[in-house]
Design a protein around this motif. Structure first.
Motif, PDB file in Angstrom:
ATOM      1  N   GLU A 178       0.838  -1.195   0.000  1.00 53.39           N
ATOM      2  CA  GLU A 178       0.000   0.000   0.000  1.00 53.39           C
ATOM      3  C   GLU A 178       0.879   1.253   0.000  1.00 53.39           C
ATOM      4  O   GLU A 178       2.010   1.226   0.477  1.00 53.39           O
ATOM      5  N   ARG A 179       0.325   2.322  -0.530  1.00 52.02           N
ATOM      6  CA  ARG A 179       1.087   3.576  -0.616  1.00 52.02           C
ATOM      7  C   ARG A 179       1.004   4.326   0.713  1.00 52.02           C
ATOM      8  O   ARG A 179       0.008   4.976   1.022  1.00 52.02           O
ATOM      9  N   HIS A 180       2.053   4.186   1.520  1.00 48.78           N
ATOM     10  CA  HIS A 180       2.178   4.887   2.795  1.00 48.78           C
ATOM     11  C   HIS A 180       3.593   5.434   2.906  1.00 48.78           C
ATOM     12  O   HIS A 180       4.532   4.844   2.378  1.00 48.78           O
ATOM     13  N   GLU A 228      15.061   2.989  -7.752  1.00 46.62           N
ATOM     14  CA  GLU A 228      14.216   4.026  -8.349  1.00 46.62           C
ATOM     15  C   GLU A 228      12.993   3.404  -9.027  1.00 46.62           C
ATOM     16  O   GLU A 228      11.878   3.923  -8.903  1.00 46.62           O
ATOM     17  N   GLU A 229      13.194   2.296  -9.727  1.00 46.75           N
ATOM     18  CA  GLU A 229      12.089   1.625 -10.410  1.00 46.75           C
ATOM     19  C   GLU A 229      11.067   1.091  -9.411  1.00 46.75           C
ATOM     20  O   GLU A 229       9.854   1.213  -9.615  1.00 46.75           O
ATOM     21  N   ARG A 230      11.547   0.519  -8.329  1.00 44.13           N
ATOM     22  CA  ARG A 230      10.644   0.006  -7.302  1.00 44.13           C
ATOM     23  C   ARG A 230       9.883   1.153  -6.632  1.00 44.13           C
ATOM     24  O   ARG A 230       8.693   1.043  -6.359  1.00 44.13           O
ATOM     25  N   TYR A 231      10.582   2.252  -6.390  1.00 41.74           N
ATOM     26  CA  TYR A 231       9.962   3.434  -5.794  1.00 41.74           C
ATOM     27  C   TYR A 231       8.856   3.964  -6.717  1.00 41.74           C
ATOM     28  O   TYR A 231       7.766   4.310  -6.259  1.00 41.74           O
ATOM     29  N   ALA A 232       9.132   4.008  -8.012  1.00 46.46           N
ATOM     30  CA  ALA A 232       8.157   4.519  -8.985  1.00 46.46           C
ATOM     31  C   ALA A 232       6.884   3.683  -8.994  1.00 46.46           C
ATOM     32  O   ALA A 232       5.787   4.219  -9.173  1.00 46.46           O
ATOM     33  N   VAL A 233       6.998   2.382  -8.783  1.00 53.68           N
ATOM     34  CA  VAL A 233       5.817   1.512  -8.753  1.00 53.68           C
ATOM     35  C   VAL A 233       4.971   1.811  -7.516  1.00 53.68           C
ATOM     36  O   VAL A 233       3.748   1.887  -7.593  1.00 53.68           O
ATOM     37  N   ARG A 234       5.609   2.010  -6.391  1.00 53.82           N
ATOM     38  CA  ARG A 234       4.860   2.219  -5.138  1.00 53.82           C
ATOM     39  C   ARG A 234       4.377   3.655  -4.969  1.00 53.82           C
ATOM     40  O   ARG A 234       3.297   3.887  -4.427  1.00 53.82           O
ATOM     41  N   VAL A 248      15.399  10.691  13.021  1.00 58.96           N
ATOM     42  CA  VAL A 248      14.151  10.131  12.506  1.00 58.96           C
ATOM     43  C   VAL A 248      13.588  11.086  11.462  1.00 58.96           C
ATOM     44  O   VAL A 248      13.395  12.263  11.738  1.00 58.96           O
ATOM     45  N   VAL A 249      13.349  10.556  10.257  1.00 57.91           N
ATOM     46  CA  VAL A 249      12.827  11.374   9.155  1.00 57.91           C
ATOM     47  C   VAL A 249      11.757  10.602   8.390  1.00 57.91           C
ATOM     48  O   VAL A 249      11.776   9.375   8.349  1.00 57.91           O
ATOM     49  N   PRO A 250      10.814  11.330   7.760  1.00 57.61           N
ATOM     50  CA  PRO A 250       9.832  10.656   6.916  1.00 57.61           C
ATOM     51  C   PRO A 250      10.461  10.234   5.596  1.00 57.61           C
ATOM     52  O   PRO A 250      11.297  10.958   5.041  1.00 57.61           O
ATOM     53  N   VAL A 251      10.077   9.058   5.118  1.00 56.20           N
ATOM     54  CA  VAL A 251      10.611   8.530   3.854  1.00 56.20           C
ATOM     55  C   VAL A 251       9.558   7.699   3.136  1.00 56.20           C
ATOM     56  O   VAL A 251       8.623   7.190   3.750  1.00 56.20           O
ATOM     57  N   GLY A 252       9.761   7.564   1.841  1.00 53.82           N
ATOM     58  CA  GLY A 252       9.108   6.524   1.076  1.00 53.82           C
ATOM     59  C   GLY A 252      10.074   5.347   1.054  1.00 53.82           C
ATOM     60  O   GLY A 252      11.294   5.535   1.108  1.00 53.82           O
ATOM     61  N   PHE A 253       9.561   4.136   0.988  1.00 59.31           N
ATOM     62  CA  PHE A 253      10.437   2.962   0.970  1.00 59.31           C
ATOM     63  C   PHE A 253       9.772   1.854   0.182  1.00 59.31           C
ATOM     64  O   PHE A 253       8.574   1.893  -0.084  1.00 59.31           O
ATOM     65  N   THR A 254      10.561   0.865  -0.176  1.00 68.00           N
ATOM     66  CA  THR A 254      10.009  -0.329  -0.803  1.00 68.00           C
ATOM     67  C   THR A 254      10.498  -1.561  -0.065  1.00 68.00           C
ATOM     68  O   THR A 254      11.585  -1.570   0.515  1.00 68.00           O
ATOM     69  N   TRP A 255       9.663  -2.593  -0.089  1.00 74.63           N
ATOM     70  CA  TRP A 255       9.987  -3.881   0.515  1.00 74.63           C
ATOM     71  C   TRP A 255      10.211  -4.886  -0.600  1.00 74.63           C
ATOM     72  O   TRP A 255       9.384  -5.029  -1.491  1.00 74.63           O
ATOM     73  N   ASP A 256      11.332  -5.578  -0.547  1.00 72.68           N
ATOM     74  CA  ASP A 256      11.640  -6.652  -1.481  1.00 72.68           C
ATOM     75  C   ASP A 256      11.496  -7.956  -0.713  1.00 72.68           C
ATOM     76  O   ASP A 256      12.387  -8.318   0.061  1.00 72.68           O
ATOM     77  N   ASP A 257      10.376  -8.643  -0.910  1.00 69.13           N
ATOM     78  CA  ASP A 257      10.103  -9.854  -0.138  1.00 69.13           C
ATOM     79  C   ASP A 257      11.048 -10.993  -0.496  1.00 69.13           C
ATOM     80  O   ASP A 257      11.349 -11.831   0.342  1.00 69.13           O
TER      81      ASP A 257
END
Length: 129
Positions: free
Chosen positions: A18-20, A99-105, A35-44
């Motif tokens: 989900e986009r959070h 960057e590609e994973r970030y763009a998807v999320r 502590v800072v706000p960020v976007g992130f991706t999870w690679d399962d």
């Protein structure tokens, strides 16, 4: 509740897609938390969190010192904290993949020639989804 990062339940994986936004916690040289706000991706598959940032940023400099980092995502009563060893990746293929994973999320990130990837090898997950 502790969760096994090698076997996350479907509801947890859904929450991670989900986009959070989240917070990233690293340690400053004096040991205090940054502590800072960020976007992130999870690679399962790889069990890693990726955060893209600028190389000169405080979070990247903290990560370069080694140690651990935590990404925490909260949405109402649902929350997850993903913790592990952090490293800074600078090679072009790693940055491009992040960057590609970030763009998807989220969205396509702005151009940044100083971009690096903070990669957290997750070995501890706490949360409630």
């Amino acid at each position: 509740m502790p969760l096994d990062p090698r076997d996350l339940p479907a509801d947890v994986l859904d929450f991670l897609r989900e986009r959070h936004l989240a917070t990233l916690t690293t340690l400053r040289p004096d040991g205090s938390p940054h502590v800072v706000p960020v976007g992130f991706t999870w690679d399962d598959e790889a069990k890693v969190v990726r955060v893209i940032t600028s190389g000169p940023s405080r979070k990247a400099r903290n990560a370069l010192a080694g140690g651990r980092a935590v990404v925490a995502q909260v949405d109402g009563r649902r929350w997850l904290a993903l913790e592990g060893r952090v490293q800074v990746l600078t090679d072009a293929p790693a940055v491009r993949e992040a960057e590609e994973r970030y763009a998807v999320r989220y969205r396509t990130p702005r151009e940044n020639p100083a971009r690096v990837v903070l990669q957290i090898s997750v070995d501890r997950v706490l949360g409630s989804t």
